[in-house]
Design a protein around this motif. Structure first.
Motif, PDB file in Angstrom:
ATOM      1  N   ASP A 132     -34.754  41.801 -12.914  1.00  0.00           N
ATOM      2  CA  ASP A 132     -33.670  41.741 -11.930  1.00  0.00           C
ATOM      3  C   ASP A 132     -33.263  40.290 -11.665  1.00  0.00           C
ATOM      4  O   ASP A 132     -32.081  39.957 -11.652  1.00  0.00           O
ATOM      5  N   VAL A 133     -34.252  39.424 -11.487  1.00  0.00           N
ATOM      6  CA  VAL A 133     -33.976  38.006 -11.246  1.00  0.00           C
ATOM      7  C   VAL A 133     -33.366  37.370 -12.498  1.00  0.00           C
ATOM      8  O   VAL A 133     -32.430  36.574 -12.406  1.00  0.00           O
ATOM      9  N   ASN A 134     -33.849  37.733 -13.678  1.00  0.00           N
ATOM     10  CA  ASN A 134     -33.294  37.214 -14.921  1.00  0.00           C
ATOM     11  C   ASN A 134     -31.818  37.594 -15.066  1.00  0.00           C
ATOM     12  O   ASN A 134     -30.995  36.790 -15.504  1.00  0.00           O
ATOM     13  N   SER A 135     -31.475  38.804 -14.681  1.00  0.00           N
ATOM     14  CA  SER A 135     -30.082  39.245 -14.703  1.00  0.00           C
ATOM     15  C   SER A 135     -29.234  38.410 -13.748  1.00  0.00           C
ATOM     16  O   SER A 135     -28.100  38.033 -14.074  1.00  0.00           O
ATOM     17  N   GLN A 136     -29.766  38.113 -12.577  1.00  0.00           N
ATOM     18  CA  GLN A 136     -29.051  37.282 -11.610  1.00  0.00           C
ATOM     19  C   GLN A 136     -28.841  35.869 -12.150  1.00  0.00           C
ATOM     20  O   GLN A 136     -27.768  35.284 -11.982  1.00  0.00           O
ATOM     21  N   VAL A 137     -29.855  35.321 -12.810  1.00  0.00           N
ATOM     22  CA  VAL A 137     -29.745  33.976 -13.389  1.00  0.00           C
ATOM     23  C   VAL A 137     -28.664  33.968 -14.466  1.00  0.00           C
ATOM     24  O   VAL A 137     -27.848  33.034 -14.529  1.00  0.00           O
ATOM     25  N   ASN A 138     -28.607  34.993 -15.303  1.00  0.00           N
ATOM     26  CA  ASN A 138     -27.563  35.069 -16.330  1.00  0.00           C
ATOM     27  C   ASN A 138     -26.174  35.111 -15.703  1.00  0.00           C
ATOM     28  O   ASN A 138     -25.245  34.477 -16.206  1.00  0.00           O
ATOM     29  N   THR A 139     -26.028  35.842 -14.611  1.00  0.00           N
ATOM     30  CA  THR A 139     -24.745  35.898 -13.914  1.00  0.00           C
ATOM     31  C   THR A 139     -24.364  34.534 -13.369  1.00  0.00           C
ATOM     32  O   THR A 139     -23.224  34.093 -13.506  1.00  0.00           O
ATOM     33  N   VAL A 140     -25.326  33.836 -12.759  1.00  0.00           N
ATOM     34  CA  VAL A 140     -25.061  32.509 -12.199  1.00  0.00           C
ATOM     35  C   VAL A 140     -24.659  31.540 -13.307  1.00  0.00           C
ATOM     36  O   VAL A 140     -23.725  30.754 -13.157  1.00  0.00           O
ATOM     37  N   MET A 141     -25.342  31.585 -14.446  1.00  0.00           N
ATOM     38  CA  MET A 141     -25.043  30.667 -15.540  1.00  0.00           C
ATOM     39  C   MET A 141     -23.673  30.922 -16.156  1.00  0.00           C
ATOM     40  O   MET A 141     -23.006  30.002 -16.597  1.00  0.00           O
ATOM     41  N   ASN A 142     -23.245  32.183 -16.186  1.00  0.00           N
ATOM     42  CA  ASN A 142     -21.959  32.522 -16.800  1.00  0.00           C
ATOM     43  C   ASN A 142     -20.778  32.382 -15.857  1.00  0.00           C
ATOM     44  O   ASN A 142     -19.644  32.301 -16.307  1.00  0.00           O
ATOM     45  N   GLU A 143     -21.011  32.369 -14.570  1.00  0.00           N
ATOM     46  CA  GLU A 143     -19.945  32.204 -13.578  1.00  0.00           C
ATOM     47  C   GLU A 143     -20.035  30.796 -13.020  1.00  0.00           C
ATOM     48  O   GLU A 143     -20.778  30.528 -12.075  1.00  0.00           O
ATOM     49  N   SER A 144     -19.291  29.858 -13.608  1.00  0.00           N
ATOM     50  CA  SER A 144     -19.447  28.444 -13.270  1.00  0.00           C
ATOM     51  C   SER A 144     -19.090  28.119 -11.826  1.00  0.00           C
ATOM     52  O   SER A 144     -19.588  27.146 -11.269  1.00  0.00           O
ATOM     53  N   HIS A 145     -18.233  28.917 -11.181  1.00  0.00           N
ATOM     54  CA  HIS A 145     -17.878  28.622  -9.791  1.00  0.00           C
ATOM     55  C   HIS A 145     -19.042  28.844  -8.833  1.00  0.00           C
ATOM     56  O   HIS A 145     -19.082  28.259  -7.758  1.00  0.00           O
ATOM     57  N   ILE A 146     -20.006  29.652  -9.214  1.00  0.00           N
ATOM     58  CA  ILE A 146     -21.174  29.887  -8.361  1.00  0.00           C
ATOM     59  C   ILE A 146     -21.983  28.605  -8.209  1.00  0.00           C
ATOM     60  O   ILE A 146     -22.485  28.287  -7.136  1.00  0.00           O
ATOM     61  N   LEU A 147     -22.100  27.824  -9.270  1.00  0.00           N
ATOM     62  CA  LEU A 147     -22.878  26.582  -9.219  1.00  0.00           C
ATOM     63  C   LEU A 147     -22.194  25.500  -8.396  1.00  0.00           C
ATOM     64  O   LEU A 147     -22.819  24.496  -8.056  1.00  0.00           O
ATOM     65  N   ASP A 148     -20.919  25.688  -8.047  1.00  0.00           N
ATOM     66  CA  ASP A 148     -20.193  24.719  -7.223  1.00  0.00           C
ATOM     67  C   ASP A 148     -20.277  25.030  -5.731  1.00  0.00           C
ATOM     68  O   ASP A 148     -19.729  24.280  -4.925  1.00  0.00           O
ATOM     69  N   LEU A 149     -20.963  26.091  -5.362  1.00  0.00           N
ATOM     70  CA  LEU A 149     -21.076  26.449  -3.950  1.00  0.00           C
ATOM     71  C   LEU A 149     -21.894  25.401  -3.197  1.00  0.00           C
ATOM     72  O   LEU A 149     -22.788  24.758  -3.766  1.00  0.00           O
TER      73      LEU A 149
END
Length: 64
Positions: free
Chosen positions: A23-40
């Protein structure tokens, strides 16, 4: 003209919670693929830039 090797290292720190490791690995993949999340604003960022001059003798042989 001198040549330089540039290394840019970006580190992000944030917390995730989940039921299991997949579940956490899936969340990490989502964060890595959605670049705007890392700008929060709550994501801690650390960017390091390393600049190193390339020596003519060693690296010219590797590039050929």
């Amino acid at each position: 003209m001198k040549r330089y090797r540039i290394k840019i290292i970006k580190k992000y720190t944030f917390d995730l919670s989940g039921e299991n490791k997949e579940d956490v690995n899936s969340q990490v993949n989502t964060v890595m693929n959605e670049s705007h999340i890392l700008d929060l604003p709550y994501v801690k960022k650390n960017v390091r830039v390393k600049i190193r001059e390339i020596r003519k003798g060693n690296n010219d042989e590797k590039n050929n």
